[in-house]
Design an enzyme around this catalytic site. Structure first.
Site, PDB file in Angstrom:
ATOM      1  N   ASN A   8      62.420  23.523  47.646  1.00 15.25           N
ATOM      2  CA  ASN A   8      61.692  23.697  46.392  1.00 15.25           C
ATOM      3  C   ASN A   8      60.230  24.035  46.704  1.00 15.25           C
ATOM      4  OD1 ASN A   8      59.996  22.964  44.185  1.00 15.25           O
ATOM      5  ND2 ASN A   8      61.748  21.970  43.223  1.00 15.25           N
ATOM      6  N   HIS A  11      55.382  23.292  44.765  1.00 20.28           N
ATOM      7  CA  HIS A  11      54.049  22.743  45.041  1.00 20.28           C
ATOM      8  C   HIS A  11      53.149  23.694  45.830  1.00 20.28           C
ATOM      9  CE1 HIS A  11      54.889  19.382  42.707  1.00 20.28           C
ATOM     10  NE2 HIS A  11      55.926  19.021  43.428  1.00 20.28           N
ATOM     11  N   HIS A  44      61.100  25.376  39.683  1.00 20.30           N
ATOM     12  CA  HIS A  44      61.166  24.820  38.332  1.00 20.30           C
ATOM     13  C   HIS A  44      60.122  25.544  37.479  1.00 20.30           C
ATOM     14  CE1 HIS A  44      61.056  20.871  35.723  1.00 20.30           C
ATOM     15  NE2 HIS A  44      61.326  21.951  35.019  1.00 20.30           N
ATOM     16  N   ARG A  46      58.350  25.330  34.476  1.00 16.87           N
ATOM     17  CA  ARG A  46      58.121  24.307  33.442  1.00 16.87           C
ATOM     18  C   ARG A  46      57.544  24.944  32.192  1.00 16.87           C
ATOM     19  NH1 ARG A  46      58.037  18.766  35.653  1.00 16.87           N
ATOM     20  NH2 ARG A  46      57.323  18.224  33.578  1.00 16.87           N
ATOM     21  N   ARG A  50      52.820  24.753  34.752  1.00 16.31           N
ATOM     22  CA  ARG A  50      51.767  24.128  35.574  1.00 16.31           C
ATOM     23  C   ARG A  50      51.808  24.590  37.027  1.00 16.31           C
ATOM     24  NH1 ARG A  50      53.911  17.911  35.989  1.00 16.31           N
ATOM     25  NH2 ARG A  50      53.929  18.105  33.743  1.00 16.31           N
ATOM     26  N   GLU A  71      65.424  25.573  38.204  1.00  8.27           N
ATOM     27  CA  GLU A  71      65.457  24.323  37.435  1.00  8.27           C
ATOM     28  C   GLU A  71      64.813  24.608  36.096  1.00  8.27           C
ATOM     29  OE1 GLU A  71      63.297  21.410  39.595  1.00  8.27           O
ATOM     30  OE2 GLU A  71      64.681  21.418  41.260  1.00  8.27           O
ATOM     31  N   THR A 102      59.722  15.275  37.490  1.00  9.19           N
ATOM     32  CA  THR A 102      60.895  14.995  36.664  1.00  9.19           C
ATOM     33  C   THR A 102      61.303  13.528  36.819  1.00  9.19           C
ATOM     34  OG1 THR A 102      61.536  17.240  37.220  1.00  9.19           O
ATOM     35  CG2 THR A 102      63.169  15.903  36.060  1.00  9.19           C
ATOM     36  N   GLU A 152      73.619  17.460  40.189  1.00 11.70           N
ATOM     37  CA  GLU A 152      72.630  17.093  41.208  1.00 11.70           C
ATOM     38  C   GLU A 152      72.219  15.660  40.897  1.00 11.70           C
ATOM     39  OE1 GLU A 152      69.428  19.796  42.052  1.00 11.70           O
ATOM     40  OE2 GLU A 152      68.200  18.188  42.899  1.00 11.70           O
ATOM     41  N   HIS A 192      65.236  14.707  44.932  1.00 11.03           N
ATOM     42  CA  HIS A 192      64.066  14.087  44.321  1.00 11.03           C
ATOM     43  C   HIS A 192      63.553  12.943  45.181  1.00 11.03           C
ATOM     44  CE1 HIS A 192      61.038  13.051  41.447  1.00 11.03           C
ATOM     45  NE2 HIS A 192      61.346  14.166  40.805  1.00 11.03           N
ATOM     46  N   GLY A 193      62.369  13.153  45.725  1.00 12.22           N
ATOM     47  CA  GLY A 193      61.706  12.102  46.502  1.00 12.22           C
ATOM     48  C   GLY A 193      62.173  12.007  47.946  1.00 12.22           C
TER      49      GLY A 193
HETATM   50  N1  PXP Z   1      65.766  18.455  42.373  1.00 12.16           N
HETATM   51  C1  PXP Z   1      65.302  18.488  41.103  1.00 12.16           C
HETATM   52  C2  PXP Z   1      66.282  18.694  39.996  1.00 12.16           C
HETATM   53  C3  PXP Z   1      63.923  18.367  40.831  1.00 12.16           C
HETATM   54  O1  PXP Z   1      63.478  18.406  39.554  1.00 12.16           O
HETATM   55  C4  PXP Z   1      63.023  18.230  41.913  1.00 12.16           C
HETATM   56  C5  PXP Z   1      61.548  18.166  41.649  1.00 12.16           C
HETATM   57  O2  PXP Z   1      61.121  19.362  41.099  1.00 12.16           O
HETATM   58  C6  PXP Z   1      63.557  18.219  43.220  1.00 12.16           C
HETATM   59  C7  PXP Z   1      64.930  18.299  43.420  1.00 12.16           C
HETATM   60  C8  PXP Z   1      62.679  18.101  44.425  1.00 12.16           C
HETATM   61  O3  PXP Z   1      62.022  16.880  44.403  1.00 12.16           O
HETATM   62  P1  PXP Z   1      60.885  16.576  45.484  1.00 12.16           P
HETATM   63  O4  PXP Z   1      59.784  17.542  45.222  1.00 12.16           O
HETATM   64  O5  PXP Z   1      60.513  15.160  45.201  1.00 12.16           O
HETATM   65  O6  PXP Z   1      61.514  16.781  46.828  1.00 12.16           O
END
Ligand code: PXP
Length: 242
Positions: A8, A11, A44, A46, A50, A71, A102, A152, A192-193
């Site tokens: 992803n 950032h 993503h 949004r 952002r 996303e 999220t 997911e 996520h995380g």
């Molecule tokens: N999967 C989904 C559905 C997400 O919304 C995100 C964050 O945008 C991620 C994975 C990746 O999360 P992280 O940036 O914490 O690795």
């Protein structure tokens, strides 16, 4: 077979938008991520734009040579964009403007009919649909009834757990959700995380076909470079399931 890695690059765009410059370009990051072995690029778009912009999505549709996973919130505006750009996969996520990231999965149980409609519309355009849900058996069953092809699982609670006992409990919720999903014929992704210290137990779960990881890879890339940051994460996925 190790899990596939979706990188992803949101950032990278966060850094660019913080100064409204043209750099760093998430399109370039996506190219480098693929050179490092990424199996998919995830972004993503949004509602508040952002980080990722429509231009990024359009350019990446042309430049990403693996798979492009968009996303998106389950709104009419986003469905229209997905129809025009045709990502390989659309992952439906909940979205609140004021959230930092999220927070929590999509409530497919509560919003079943509306989610089902969006799933159908996207599938009719030959876009694969994934639903980002908490590792909860009712949500897994509802995702199946909504006719998504993939779920997911939100790994945020596992990643945030401070005590080892809480972490084990969260991991077993993820494992149970994986088993239930797999029995129903759903493909399973997670994310996520996840970072370089907590990814292995999740990557070792055999039902998980794909992990989507962003923040930790971008953060590491700032220090060691994108290609290497992705290579190091790929090595961990291989180590988890030799
Ligand atoms: N999967 C989904 C559905 C997400 O919304 C995100 C964050 O945008 C991620 C994975 C990746 O999360 P992280 O940036 O914490 O690795």
């Amino acid at each position: 077979m190790p899990a596939r890695l979706g990188v992803n690059v949101d950032h990278v765009a966060t850094l660019r938008q913080s100064r409204r410059t043209q750099y760093p370009d998430p399109v370039a990051a996506a190219v480098l991520a693929e050179m490092g072995g990424a199996d998919q690029i995830t972004i993503h778009l949004r509602e508040d734009r952002r980080h990722i912009q429509e231009r990024d999505l359009q350019v990446m549709r042309k430049t990403v040579s693996t798979r492009l996973n968009l996303e998106m919130a389950a709104t009419q505006d986003m469905v229209k964009i997905a129809y025009e750009v045709k990502p390989d996969v659309a992952t439906l996520v909940p979205e609140r403007r004021e959230e930092l990231t999220t927070e929590g999965g999509l409530d497919v149980v509560g919003g079943r009919e509306s989610v089902r409609k969006v799933v159908k519309t996207l599938r009719d355009a030959e876009i694969e649909v994934s639903l980002f849900i908490d590792p909860d058996l009712d949500q897994v069953k509802a995702a199946h009834r909504a006719e998504a092809q993939t779920i997911e699982l939100h790994t945020g609670r596992y990643c945030d757990a401070r005590l080892a006992s809480d972490r084990r409990k969260e991991l077993s919720r993820i494992i149970d959700a994986c088993k239930a999903a797999s029995k129903l014929g759903l493909a399973v992704a997670a994310g996520h995380g996840l970072n370089y210290s907590n990814v292995i137990p999740v990557a070792a779960i055999p039902e998980i076909e794909e992990l989507n990881i962003g923040h930790s890879i971008v953060a590491r890339a700032v220090l060691v470079g994108f290609e290497r940051a992705v290579r190091e994460m790929k090595a961990l996925l291989r180590e988890a399931r030799p």
